[in-house]
Write an enzyme that holds these catalytic residues in place. Structure first.
Site, mmCIF file in Angstrom:
data_model
loop_
_atom_site.group_PDB
_atom_site.id
_atom_site.type_symbol
_atom_site.label_atom_id
_atom_site.label_comp_id
_atom_site.label_asym_id
_atom_site.label_seq_id
_atom_site.Cartn_x
_atom_site.Cartn_y
_atom_site.Cartn_z
ATOM 1 N N ALA A 96 -43.312 -2.105 23.987
ATOM 2 C CA ALA A 96 -42.088 -1.296 23.956
ATOM 3 C C ALA A 96 -41.333 -2.231 25.056
ATOM 4 C CB ALA A 96 -42.411 0.067 24.699
ATOM 5 N N LYS A 97 -40.090 -1.846 24.984
ATOM 6 C CA LYS A 97 -39.179 -2.352 25.893
ATOM 7 C C LYS A 97 -37.923 -1.886 26.095
ATOM 8 C CE LYS A 97 -39.585 -6.679 27.425
ATOM 9 N NZ LYS A 97 -40.629 -6.900 28.683
#
Ligand code: GLU
Length: 408
Positions: A96-97
């Site tokens: 994720a980011k």
């Protein structure tokens, strides 16, 4: 860039076309508006993003970036790279980011706190210690993580330590996390130097970017006996062939925020810094700094990618034809950060605490294994080191999806 890299790796793996899109496309992309009242009474809406790439192997994991350049596309690419990175080093996570399009240096401390808390508030329906776990990235730090943890915990009604990693040690952070990314970069670089017959005591290092990763890497390189001859940040680049006094440079940035006015080294341009002759060149800032302009001109023995995506695909093609440069690809090189984030999460879930020595020894073990597996894959498939690392990570995600099957 990230999609092209994926396509190349999927071709090498001869991945089933039915699986390709499932592995490539992100599971969830969130875009939120974060209204913040500034100290002068004005209300500004900041754009925030979070991309969860896949939830096949556990919660998603990845940093939160505060930078004016942040947009959904960048965050999606960074989330994808987190997936391959976690799988490459064997962590039970998807990638994720997140990010907010903002220059954090222009905000007061209370404005930064309001923005951080508002972002977490907007993300509460989508995150959790078993769903998505944030961590620091460019422009964020332990304090931001503390606000995130506090905001989430207030919502739940009790302290949820495992909601973010990279927190201060006093509220469930891990020993060794702050320095983990930079330390891991220096450790792997030292390991590749050994393979190339370069003695640490004679080695020179150039670091582009002097934030958390760049500065901690500089300290670790010094501790391993190497000389850092060039550093840079937004204010410019600095060179001293006799070695830069990293402690003094850190004292300077602690007082002045940046290296602006740093007199103990020669002032050079960022382009000159990247082309300095050295044993290890460490891009530790933004993406795409090694590109078609400079790929043929860089003069390092090792390109240690501390940043995510610092080398463009066309520069990568140029570098793969150069036998004189060994590239340690980003998803391997900077994986120390997320590895110790995982250790922090495990400690939080078990309400236990490890010593710094325990953390570092465990970190070295995971890095050694990932390096060895990458080298074996490189030899087995006769591909570049980046392709070896990518195919290992991507194959593990694809396999997990295949085994779990497609829910009707
Ligand atoms: N932001 C770091 C990275 O890009 C760390 C992520 C984490 O610890 O979850 O790898």
């Amino acid at each position: 860039m990230a999609c092209k890299q994926f396509d190349r790796a999927a071709n090498i793996l001869q991945m089933d076309t039915k699986l390709r899109q499932r592995v490539k496309l992100p599971k969830r992309c969130m875009a939120v508006s974060c209204p913040v009242q500034l100290d002068n009474g004005e209300v500004v809406i900041y754009e925030g993003f979070r991309v969860q790439h896949h939830l096949t192997m556990g919660p998603t994991k990845g940093g939160l970036r505060f930078h004016p350049k942040v947009d959904l596309g960048e965050v999606a690419a960074l989330a994808m790279w987190m997936s391959w990175k976690c799988a490459l080093v064997g962590l039970p996570y998807g990638g994720a980011k997140g990010g907010i399009s903002v220059d954090p240096q222009k905000l007061s401390l209370s404005e930064l706190e309001h923005l951080s808390r508002r972002y977490m508030q907007e993300m509460i329906p989508f995150v959790g210690p078993n769903t998505d776990v944030m961590a620091p990235d460019m422009g964020t730090n332990e304090q931001v993580m503390a606000w995130m943890m506090d905001t989430y915990s207030n919502h739940i009604g009790s302290s949820v330590h495992a909601i973010v990693t990279g927190k201060p040690v006093g509220i469930g952070g891990s020993q060794g996390r702050r320095e983990a990314t930079g330390h891991g970069v220096a450790y792997l670089t030292k390991s590749y130097m050994k393979d190339l017959g370069i003695k640490p005591s004679e080695a020179t290092v150039v670091i582009q970017g002097f934030g958390n990763v760049g500065s901690e890497a500089a300290i670790a390189f010094n501790n391993f006996g190497m000389k850092v001859i060039g550093i840079s940040d937004v204010s410019g680049a600095y060179y001293n062939k006799n070695g830069i006094d990293i402690k003094a440079a850190l004292q300077h940035t602690a007082k002045n925020l940046t290296l602006e006015g740093w007199k103990e080294a020669e002032s050079i341009t960022n382009a000159e810094l990247l082309e300095l002759k050295c044993d290890a060149l460490v891009p530790a800032a933004l993406e795409q700094v090694i590109n078609k302009e400079n790929a043929a001109k860089i003069q390092c023995r090792i390109l240690a990618e501390a940043a995510n995506g610092p080398t463009t695909n066309s520069a990568d093609t140029t570098l793969s034809k150069r036998d004189d440069v060994t590239t340690i690809p980003d998803i391997l090189c900077n994986s120390g950060g997320v590895i110790v984030s995982y250790f922090e999460w495990v400690q939080d879930l078990q309400s236990t605490f490890w010593t710094r020595e325990e953390v570092i020894q465990k970190l070295y073990k995971v890095l050694d294994r990932a390096k060895q597996q990458t080298e074996e894959q490189k030899t087995k498939l006769k591909v570049s080191r980046r392709e070896a690392a990518l195919t290992l990570g991507i194959h593990r995600v694809a396999e997990a999806k295949r085994i779990r099957g497609l829910f009707p």
